[in-house]
Design a protein around this motif. Sequence first.
Motif, PDB file in Angstrom:
ATOM      1  N   GLU A 138     -21.861  29.412  27.766  1.00  0.00           N
ATOM      2  CA  GLU A 138     -22.188  30.537  26.893  1.00  0.00           C
ATOM      3  C   GLU A 138     -23.614  31.025  27.146  1.00  0.00           C
ATOM      4  O   GLU A 138     -23.908  32.203  27.029  1.00  0.00           O
ATOM      5  N   TYR A 153     -24.622  34.802  28.180  1.00  0.00           N
ATOM      6  CA  TYR A 153     -25.645  35.533  27.428  1.00  0.00           C
ATOM      7  C   TYR A 153     -26.758  36.042  28.350  1.00  0.00           C
ATOM      8  O   TYR A 153     -27.215  37.176  28.220  1.00  0.00           O
ATOM      9  N   MET A 162     -23.430  40.206  24.815  1.00  0.00           N
ATOM     10  CA  MET A 162     -22.340  39.265  24.523  1.00  0.00           C
ATOM     11  C   MET A 162     -22.854  38.175  23.591  1.00  0.00           C
ATOM     12  O   MET A 162     -23.806  37.483  23.904  1.00  0.00           O
ATOM     13  N   GLN A 163     -22.208  38.020  22.456  1.00  0.00           N
ATOM     14  CA  GLN A 163     -22.581  36.937  21.546  1.00  0.00           C
ATOM     15  C   GLN A 163     -21.756  35.700  21.878  1.00  0.00           C
ATOM     16  O   GLN A 163     -20.588  35.810  22.251  1.00  0.00           O
ATOM     17  N   GLN A 177     -19.284  32.736  21.827  1.00  0.00           N
ATOM     18  CA  GLN A 177     -18.027  32.506  21.105  1.00  0.00           C
ATOM     19  C   GLN A 177     -17.851  30.992  20.986  1.00  0.00           C
ATOM     20  O   GLN A 177     -17.343  30.355  21.889  1.00  0.00           O
ATOM     21  N   ASP A 217     -16.696  29.351  17.955  1.00  0.00           N
ATOM     22  CA  ASP A 217     -15.869  28.888  16.834  1.00  0.00           C
ATOM     23  C   ASP A 217     -14.831  27.851  17.244  1.00  0.00           C
ATOM     24  O   ASP A 217     -14.706  26.807  16.619  1.00  0.00           O
ATOM     25  N   LYS A 218     -14.112  28.145  18.314  1.00  0.00           N
ATOM     26  CA  LYS A 218     -13.024  27.233  18.663  1.00  0.00           C
ATOM     27  C   LYS A 218     -13.532  25.940  19.304  1.00  0.00           C
ATOM     28  O   LYS A 218     -12.754  25.043  19.606  1.00  0.00           O
TER      29      LYS A 218
END
Length: 344
Positions: A185, A189, A195-196, A198, A200-201
Amino acid sequence: MTEKRTEISSVGEFGLINRIQENVSLNNTESVLGIGDDAALLDNGDDYTVMSSDMLLEGVHFDLSYMPLQHLGYKAVAVNVSDIAAMNAVPKQILLNIGVSNRFSVEALDVFYQGVKAACENYKIDLVGGDTCSSASGFVISATAVGSVKKDRVALRSGARQNDIICVTGDLGGAYLGLQVLEREKQVYLTNPEMQPQLDKYDYIVQRQLKPEARMDIVYELAEMNVKPTSMIDISDGLGSELLHLSKQSALGVQIYEDKLPVDKQTYDTGFELGIDSTTAVLNGGEDYELLFTINQDDFEKLKNHADIHFLGYMKEPKDGNMMVTKGDNVVPIVAQGWDHYRE
Ligand code: ADP
Ligand code: MG
């Protein structure tokens, strides 16, 4: 005449520690156990005083672009407590040293120390000192934890006996895969700041990386259940490397079964997504800070229904070597590819 020069990478981290150890002798009668276990032991009457040090270096152990300072403070305490837990001991005090540049504000360090305080409260341990220096090379953290254990309760790496059952707490491989996700990530970025991340999963495995817990709960439970591990080590470098420490220091072989390895579903799914076999992450990843220990078979009844203790295999004769029986029923050697700071 040219002076001999040996690259550190050719001996590795453990080779380097062995060299240091070879030139050390213990001269105080209180120094019962020095270099070579998760912590040193000092004679203190009915108890051993237990001492262990660990460092966290910016750029080596953490990246401040995704490591919140509060979590970093927490982790600095937790990883030191983990080595005290690995002796079956209870932590009491910690000394924490920081090297910090003027890139950091006073408020930022306040946040770091909020994390330190939260961990000290959680593990019921007192911050009793340390040192503060300026640093020209990033944020440097070093800590020494001090604990205590009744002499007849201490668990060394060298205490395993043939036919003992190999046990591990929690689940493994998550912290390593959490790090892979954070790195990915970060690259996304850096390429496109719009782009933030991701995440959560990946919440569970990211938390395994950013906010590990020392398993003091298990140390207390084993005492309540009157089970004394015959040997114990914490998993900072990956299960493979830690199993080899138990095998070497107990002068035995180990046999584990791949289908017994505890892997969380999120770890498994993320491994699949990233093309990293979850068994590889378990054996060679690091920073899970779970406890790996052996018990006498007579104690199995007491632990067999514990929801968070898993049974991986047995201690064998030395001649049997260190082996894993795979899911496909092949027998493969366990090799140390864990986190060695100087491996090329
Ligand atoms: P752990 O992973 O449990 O923190 P390490 O692999 O870091 O253990 O260290 C193994 C042993 O070597 C411990 O007893 C530790 O105190 C000792 N040790 C590591 N580095 C040094 C050093 N530079 N000088 C003296 N002892 C060391
Ligand atoms: Mg350790």
